[in-house]
Design a protein around this motif. Sequence first.
Motif, PDB file in Angstrom:
ATOM      1  N   PRO A   6       9.397  -4.071  20.664  1.00  0.00           N
ATOM      2  CA  PRO A   6       9.929  -3.844  19.515  1.00  0.00           C
ATOM      3  C   PRO A   6      11.400  -3.716  19.378  1.00  0.00           C
ATOM      4  CG  PRO A   6       8.674  -2.105  20.250  1.00  0.00           C
ATOM      5  CD  PRO A   6       8.818  -3.103  21.201  1.00  0.00           C
ATOM      6  N   HIS A   7      12.177  -3.963  18.303  1.00  0.00           N
ATOM      7  CA  HIS A   7      13.289  -4.037  18.147  1.00  0.00           C
ATOM      8  C   HIS A   7      13.739  -3.580  16.681  1.00  0.00           C
ATOM      9  CE1 HIS A   7      17.574  -4.998  18.839  1.00  0.00           C
ATOM     10  NE2 HIS A   7      17.594  -5.636  17.693  1.00  0.00           N
ATOM     11  N   GLU A   8      14.789  -2.746  16.714  1.00  0.00           N
ATOM     12  CA  GLU A   8      15.478  -2.347  15.453  1.00  0.00           C
ATOM     13  C   GLU A   8      16.781  -2.668  15.142  1.00  0.00           C
ATOM     14  OE1 GLU A   8      15.352  -0.343  11.677  1.00  0.00           O
ATOM     15  OE2 GLU A   8      14.024  -0.297  13.121  1.00  0.00           O
ATOM     16  N   GLU A   9      17.123  -3.545  14.335  1.00  0.00           N
ATOM     17  CA  GLU A   9      18.471  -4.260  14.329  1.00  0.00           C
ATOM     18  C   GLU A   9      19.351  -3.301  13.496  1.00  0.00           C
ATOM     19  OE1 GLU A   9      18.794  -8.381  13.115  1.00  0.00           O
ATOM     20  OE2 GLU A   9      16.700  -8.950  14.261  1.00  0.00           O
ATOM     21  N   ARG A  10      20.505  -3.663  13.503  1.00  0.00           N
ATOM     22  CA  ARG A  10      21.520  -2.884  12.309  1.00  0.00           C
ATOM     23  C   ARG A  10      21.453  -3.281  10.869  1.00  0.00           C
ATOM     24  NH1 ARG A  10      26.983  -4.062  16.246  1.00  0.00           N
ATOM     25  NH2 ARG A  10      26.171  -3.028  17.953  1.00  0.00           N
ATOM     26  N   GLY A  11      21.836  -2.218  10.270  1.00  0.00           N
ATOM     27  CA  GLY A  11      21.662  -2.631   8.974  1.00  0.00           C
ATOM     28  C   GLY A  11      22.559  -3.662   8.092  1.00  0.00           C
ATOM     29  N   SER A  12      23.755  -3.896   8.792  1.00  0.00           N
ATOM     30  CA  SER A  12      24.667  -4.903   8.662  1.00  0.00           C
ATOM     31  C   SER A  12      25.265  -5.370   9.819  1.00  0.00           C
ATOM     32  CB  SER A  12      25.565  -4.470   7.435  1.00  0.00           C
ATOM     33  OG  SER A  12      26.473  -3.450   7.944  1.00  0.00           O
ATOM     34  N   ASP A  70      17.365   2.805  11.773  1.00  0.00           N
ATOM     35  CA  ASP A  70      16.562   3.866  12.404  1.00  0.00           C
ATOM     36  C   ASP A  70      17.460   4.057  13.684  1.00  0.00           C
ATOM     37  OD1 ASP A  70      15.289   6.035  13.518  1.00  0.00           O
ATOM     38  OD2 ASP A  70      13.520   5.065  13.447  1.00  0.00           O
ATOM     39  N   PRO A  71      18.416   4.917  13.765  1.00  0.00           N
ATOM     40  CA  PRO A  71      19.592   5.122  15.073  1.00  0.00           C
ATOM     41  C   PRO A  71      18.735   5.309  16.245  1.00  0.00           C
ATOM     42  CG  PRO A  71      20.252   6.302  13.119  1.00  0.00           C
ATOM     43  CD  PRO A  71      19.201   6.064  12.660  1.00  0.00           C
ATOM     44  N   VAL A  72      17.625   6.209  16.214  1.00  0.00           N
ATOM     45  CA  VAL A  72      16.847   6.324  17.300  1.00  0.00           C
ATOM     46  C   VAL A  72      16.242   5.194  17.859  1.00  0.00           C
ATOM     47  CG1 VAL A  72      14.882   7.823  18.502  1.00  0.00           C
ATOM     48  CG2 VAL A  72      16.469   8.808  16.840  1.00  0.00           C
ATOM     49  N   LYS A  73      15.526   4.480  17.124  1.00  0.00           N
ATOM     50  CA  LYS A  73      14.978   3.116  17.282  1.00  0.00           C
ATOM     51  C   LYS A  73      16.071   2.275  17.940  1.00  0.00           C
ATOM     52  CE  LYS A  73      10.630   3.212  14.736  1.00  0.00           C
ATOM     53  NZ  LYS A  73       9.845   2.663  13.522  1.00  0.00           N
ATOM     54  N   PHE A  74      17.105   2.190  17.319  1.00  0.00           N
ATOM     55  CA  PHE A  74      17.979   1.359  17.739  1.00  0.00           C
ATOM     56  C   PHE A  74      18.796   1.565  19.163  1.00  0.00           C
ATOM     57  CE2 PHE A  74      22.679  -0.003  17.999  1.00  0.00           C
ATOM     58  CZ  PHE A  74      22.469  -1.386  17.709  1.00  0.00           C
ATOM     59  N   GLN A 102      16.806   3.189  21.418  1.00  0.00           N
ATOM     60  CA  GLN A 102      15.783   2.771  22.301  1.00  0.00           C
ATOM     61  C   GLN A 102      15.747   1.288  22.707  1.00  0.00           C
ATOM     62  OE1 GLN A 102      12.427   4.461  20.332  1.00  0.00           O
ATOM     63  NE2 GLN A 102      12.614   6.520  21.442  1.00  0.00           N
ATOM     64  N   ALA A 103      15.995   0.305  21.455  1.00  0.00           N
ATOM     65  CA  ALA A 103      16.012  -0.970  21.675  1.00  0.00           C
ATOM     66  C   ALA A 103      16.896  -1.415  22.683  1.00  0.00           C
ATOM     67  CB  ALA A 103      15.898  -1.832  20.476  1.00  0.00           C
ATOM     68  N   VAL A 104      18.406  -0.898  22.464  1.00  0.00           N
ATOM     69  CA  VAL A 104      19.468  -1.155  23.410  1.00  0.00           C
ATOM     70  C   VAL A 104      19.021  -0.830  24.532  1.00  0.00           C
ATOM     71  CG1 VAL A 104      21.756  -0.767  23.876  1.00  0.00           C
ATOM     72  CG2 VAL A 104      21.394  -0.902  21.306  1.00  0.00           C
ATOM     73  N   GLU A 105      18.584   0.331  25.119  1.00  0.00           N
ATOM     74  CA  GLU A 105      18.318   0.547  26.414  1.00  0.00           C
ATOM     75  C   GLU A 105      16.999  -0.239  27.029  1.00  0.00           C
ATOM     76  OE1 GLU A 105      17.016   4.717  26.015  1.00  0.00           O
ATOM     77  OE2 GLU A 105      19.156   5.255  25.704  1.00  0.00           O
ATOM     78  N   GLN A 106      16.125  -0.643  26.239  1.00  0.00           N
ATOM     79  CA  GLN A 106      15.181  -1.447  26.696  1.00  0.00           C
ATOM     80  C   GLN A 106      15.414  -2.958  26.793  1.00  0.00           C
ATOM     81  OE1 GLN A 106      12.061  -1.051  27.475  1.00  0.00           O
ATOM     82  NE2 GLN A 106      11.521  -2.984  28.217  1.00  0.00           N
ATOM     83  N   ARG A 107      16.578  -3.290  26.200  1.00  0.00           N
ATOM     84  CA  ARG A 107      17.290  -4.655  26.251  1.00  0.00           C
ATOM     85  C   ARG A 107      18.188  -4.596  27.782  1.00  0.00           C
ATOM     86  NH1 ARG A 107      19.093  -5.339  21.393  1.00  0.00           N
ATOM     87  NH2 ARG A 107      21.200  -4.834  21.757  1.00  0.00           N
ATOM     88  N   ALA A 108      18.733  -3.346  27.955  1.00  0.00           N
ATOM     89  CA  ALA A 108      19.589  -3.448  29.256  1.00  0.00           C
ATOM     90  C   ALA A 108      18.513  -3.245  30.376  1.00  0.00           C
ATOM     91  CB  ALA A 108      20.425  -1.909  29.201  1.00  0.00           C
ATOM     92  N   ARG A 109      17.509  -2.482  30.094  1.00  0.00           N
ATOM     93  CA  ARG A 109      16.388  -2.845  31.359  1.00  0.00           C
ATOM     94  C   ARG A 109      15.965  -4.027  31.803  1.00  0.00           C
ATOM     95  NH1 ARG A 109      14.995   2.437  29.185  1.00  0.00           N
ATOM     96  NH2 ARG A 109      13.453   1.574  27.599  1.00  0.00           N
ATOM     97  N   GLU A 110      15.646  -4.752  30.339  1.00  0.00           N
ATOM     98  CA  GLU A 110      15.180  -6.123  30.503  1.00  0.00           C
ATOM     99  C   GLU A 110      16.205  -6.966  31.252  1.00  0.00           C
ATOM    100  OE1 GLU A 110      12.204  -7.065  30.112  1.00  0.00           O
ATOM    101  OE2 GLU A 110      11.323  -5.391  29.129  1.00  0.00           O
ATOM    102  N   ARG A 111      17.423  -6.820  30.937  1.00  0.00           N
ATOM    103  CA  ARG A 111      18.612  -7.530  31.681  1.00  0.00           C
ATOM    104  C   ARG A 111      18.620  -7.435  33.019  1.00  0.00           C
ATOM    105  NH1 ARG A 111      23.055  -5.200  29.871  1.00  0.00           N
ATOM    106  NH2 ARG A 111      22.396  -5.501  28.074  1.00  0.00           N
TER     107      ARG A 111
END
Length: 119
Positions: free
Chosen positions: A30-36, A43-47, A49-58
């Motif tokens: 799951p991923h939360e994108e920026r508003g613009s 949702d800053p918390v989900k955002f 978490q998504a950034v951290e998950q993307r770093a783990r996947e990388r």
Amino acid sequence: FFLFRERTFATMTSMYDEPKVMAGTLPPYPHEERGSEFGRAKDPVKFLQAVEQRARERQVAYETVRLLRQDVITCFRKEGVNHYENCKEETEKYYKIIIKKDVGQLQPNWENKEKNEGW
């Protein structure tokens, strides 16, 4: 002196075990994108978490490439001049991963496919 030597040999045996590889595929996370483009996230918390998950996947993708490269090097050294024929499988597997976008990193389902924030 002898205890240190025995312990060194005991840890060396695990390097000859068969590597453990997962046979399945993972669904996009799951991923939360920026508003613009430069604005705040909905949702800053989900955002975060998504950034951290993307770093783990990388990191998983980079480690996979490193392990495949190590397999190719080991095969080349073992086979010597016959590596053109005998290491074809390892080399093809390595090549198929490194030519992919983001070296095969798992990506989320982006709302806007052109706005890929991947690296």
